[in-house]
Design a protein around this motif. Structure first.
Motif, mmCIF file in Angstrom:
data_model
loop_
_atom_site.group_PDB
_atom_site.id
_atom_site.type_symbol
_atom_site.label_atom_id
_atom_site.label_comp_id
_atom_site.label_asym_id
_atom_site.label_seq_id
_atom_site.Cartn_x
_atom_site.Cartn_y
_atom_site.Cartn_z
ATOM 1 N N SER A 1 0.828 -1.208 0.000
ATOM 2 C CA SER A 1 0.000 0.000 0.000
ATOM 3 C C SER A 1 0.862 1.257 0.000
ATOM 4 C CB SER A 1 -0.930 0.003 1.213
ATOM 5 O OG SER A 1 -1.808 -1.102 1.194
ATOM 6 N N ILE A 2 1.943 1.234 0.751
ATOM 7 C CA ILE A 2 2.837 2.396 0.796
ATOM 8 C C ILE A 2 3.502 2.614 -0.563
ATOM 9 C CG2 ILE A 2 4.895 3.375 1.875
ATOM 10 C CD1 ILE A 2 4.172 1.802 4.398
ATOM 11 N N VAL A 3 3.957 1.519 -1.185
ATOM 12 C CA VAL A 3 4.574 1.626 -2.510
ATOM 13 C C VAL A 3 3.590 2.228 -3.508
ATOM 14 C CG1 VAL A 3 5.475 0.310 -4.462
ATOM 15 C CG2 VAL A 3 6.248 -0.216 -2.146
ATOM 16 N N GLU A 4 2.350 1.771 -3.479
ATOM 17 C CA GLU A 4 1.331 2.303 -4.390
ATOM 18 C C GLU A 4 1.079 3.786 -4.131
ATOM 19 O OE1 GLU A 4 -1.977 -0.231 -3.695
ATOM 20 O OE2 GLU A 4 -1.221 -1.874 -4.960
ATOM 21 N N ALA A 5 1.059 4.184 -2.859
ATOM 22 C CA ALA A 5 0.870 5.597 -2.533
ATOM 23 C C ALA A 5 2.046 6.435 -3.029
ATOM 24 C CB ALA A 5 0.695 5.761 -1.031
ATOM 25 N N LEU A 6 3.254 5.891 -2.911
ATOM 26 C CA LEU A 6 4.432 6.602 -3.422
ATOM 27 C C LEU A 6 4.352 6.762 -4.938
ATOM 28 C CD1 LEU A 6 7.403 5.066 -1.398
ATOM 29 C CD2 LEU A 6 6.535 7.401 -1.259
ATOM 30 N N TYR A 7 3.950 5.714 -5.653
ATOM 31 C CA TYR A 7 3.844 5.796 -7.111
ATOM 32 C C TYR A 7 2.815 6.846 -7.522
ATOM 33 C CZ TYR A 7 6.590 1.510 -7.525
ATOM 34 O OH TYR A 7 7.595 0.568 -7.479
ATOM 35 N N ASP A 8 1.691 6.878 -6.788
ATOM 36 C CA ASP A 8 0.666 7.885 -7.087
ATOM 37 C C ASP A 8 1.225 9.296 -6.889
ATOM 38 O OD1 ASP A 8 -1.135 5.881 -7.650
ATOM 39 O OD2 ASP A 8 -2.114 5.951 -5.684
ATOM 40 N N HIS A 9 2.014 9.455 -5.832
ATOM 41 C CA HIS A 9 2.603 10.772 -5.574
ATOM 42 C C HIS A 9 3.633 11.114 -6.645
ATOM 43 C CE1 HIS A 9 4.025 14.265 -3.478
ATOM 44 N NE2 HIS A 9 5.237 13.751 -3.315
ATOM 45 N N PHE A 10 4.446 10.147 -7.057
ATOM 46 C CA PHE A 10 5.428 10.393 -8.113
ATOM 47 C C PHE A 10 4.728 10.776 -9.422
ATOM 48 C CE2 PHE A 10 8.583 7.208 -6.029
ATOM 49 C CZ PHE A 10 8.909 8.173 -5.090
ATOM 50 N N ALA A 11 3.617 10.098 -9.709
ATOM 51 C CA ALA A 11 2.902 10.378 -10.951
ATOM 52 C C ALA A 11 2.345 11.802 -10.954
ATOM 53 C CB ALA A 11 1.769 9.371 -11.130
ATOM 54 N N ALA A 12 1.936 12.285 -9.773
ATOM 55 C CA ALA A 12 1.334 13.614 -9.686
ATOM 56 C C ALA A 12 2.365 14.726 -9.546
ATOM 57 C CB ALA A 12 0.361 13.664 -8.511
#
Length: 287
Positions: free
Chosen positions: A145-156
């Protein structure tokens, strides 16, 4: 006097019930801490394997122009593993105290419901938060879940440096707050393999290294989550041990009070019987 004795008895029963609850909480915390500690060797071996693979893969295209994973641009990320529950002394407060100065200037990822509640009380902005699982086996799901949240933040927002902060526990000195850079990855941590031949791969070297880096980051997050999970439960064990000592002291004091009260009651009854006997003797001798 009998009412006083009954009241002391009720208080003793209540303290004993509280002691049973404390013992149960201490036992559960101990079992969870032991389970999580048993997972650490495998997680560390997994991280070491991914690290060695990154080092070997880097020989394939040492001059590759790939963008470093987690290159520094924009607002940094801060992942903090706090406490999920209470009854662990000042454990949750200590973790947040360690990051209070950095939270406002970071993209703040916070793990732990208790830590999140304290952050709200302190008006600390939290950009993303999650619960710390109750079972050690579920910590890998949290890391995902943390990795997915980081990817979402990187994408934005684009790639940013990320630091993770987590507690560890040692019986000798209690809690220690660990601060570790997660991204960008330090190439010095992945020495190039001494083998003369580069490994055979089916992926382009930039994509291979990117995927291996993701595995390594996932392993690092798993290790931090396990350390935090174990530390919270070990802190709870220490708190419950202190509480048990206090409860035992209170129970001994109440049991002493019960004995003294019973003795006073017996003494009062003896005095009443003696007074009644003297009264009857005086009546008999008056005739």
């Amino acid at each position: 006097m009998s009412e006083r004795l009954a009241e002391v008895g009720r208080r003793i029963a209540t303290v004993r019930q509280l002691g049973a609850v404390v013992n149960a909480m201490r036992g559960i915390a101990g079992a969870r801490a032991q389970q999580s500690r048993a997972l650490l060797p495998a997680i560390r071996a997994y991280a070491e394997t991914a690290g060695r693979a990154i080092g070997q893969a880097s020989r394939i295209a040492a001059s590759s122009s790939r963008r470093p994973y987690g290159a520094s641009t924009g607002k940094p990320g801060l992942i903090v593993f706090g406490a999920e529950q209470g009854f662990a002394g000042a454990f949750a407060e200590q973790v947040l105290n360690a990051v209070a100065a950095d939270a406002a200037d970071s993209q703040f990822f916070l793990v732990g419901e208790r830590a999140s509640a304290i952050a709200t009380e302190r008006d600390i902005r939290v950009d993303w938060h999650a619960s710390l699982p109750n079972q050690a086996a579920a910590l890998s799901v949290l890391a995902t879940s943390i990795v997915e949240a980081l990817y979402d933040h990187f994408a934005a927002k684009g790639s940013v440096p990320v630091t993770m902060v987590y507690p560890t526990w040692a019986a000798s000195h209690g809690i220690t707050i660990i601060r570790r850079a997660l991204l960008p990855l330090d190439p010095r941590a992945f020495p190039v393999s001494g083998s003369r031949e580069a490994p055979l791969t089916n992926l382009p070297s930039p994509e291979l290294i990117e995927r291996l880096a993701q595995e390594y980051v996932f392993a690092q997050l798993c290790e931090a989550a396990i350390e935090a999970f174990a530390a919270e439960n070990e802190a709870r064990m220490a708190t419950m041990a202190s509480a048990k000592t206090n409860i035992d002291g209170k129970l001994r004091a109440l049991q002493l009070e019960e004995r003294l009260t019973r003795q006073e009651e017996i003494t009062a009854e003896v005095v009443e019987l003696a007074a009644g006997a003297r009264s009857r003797h005086a009546e008999d001798t008056s005739f």
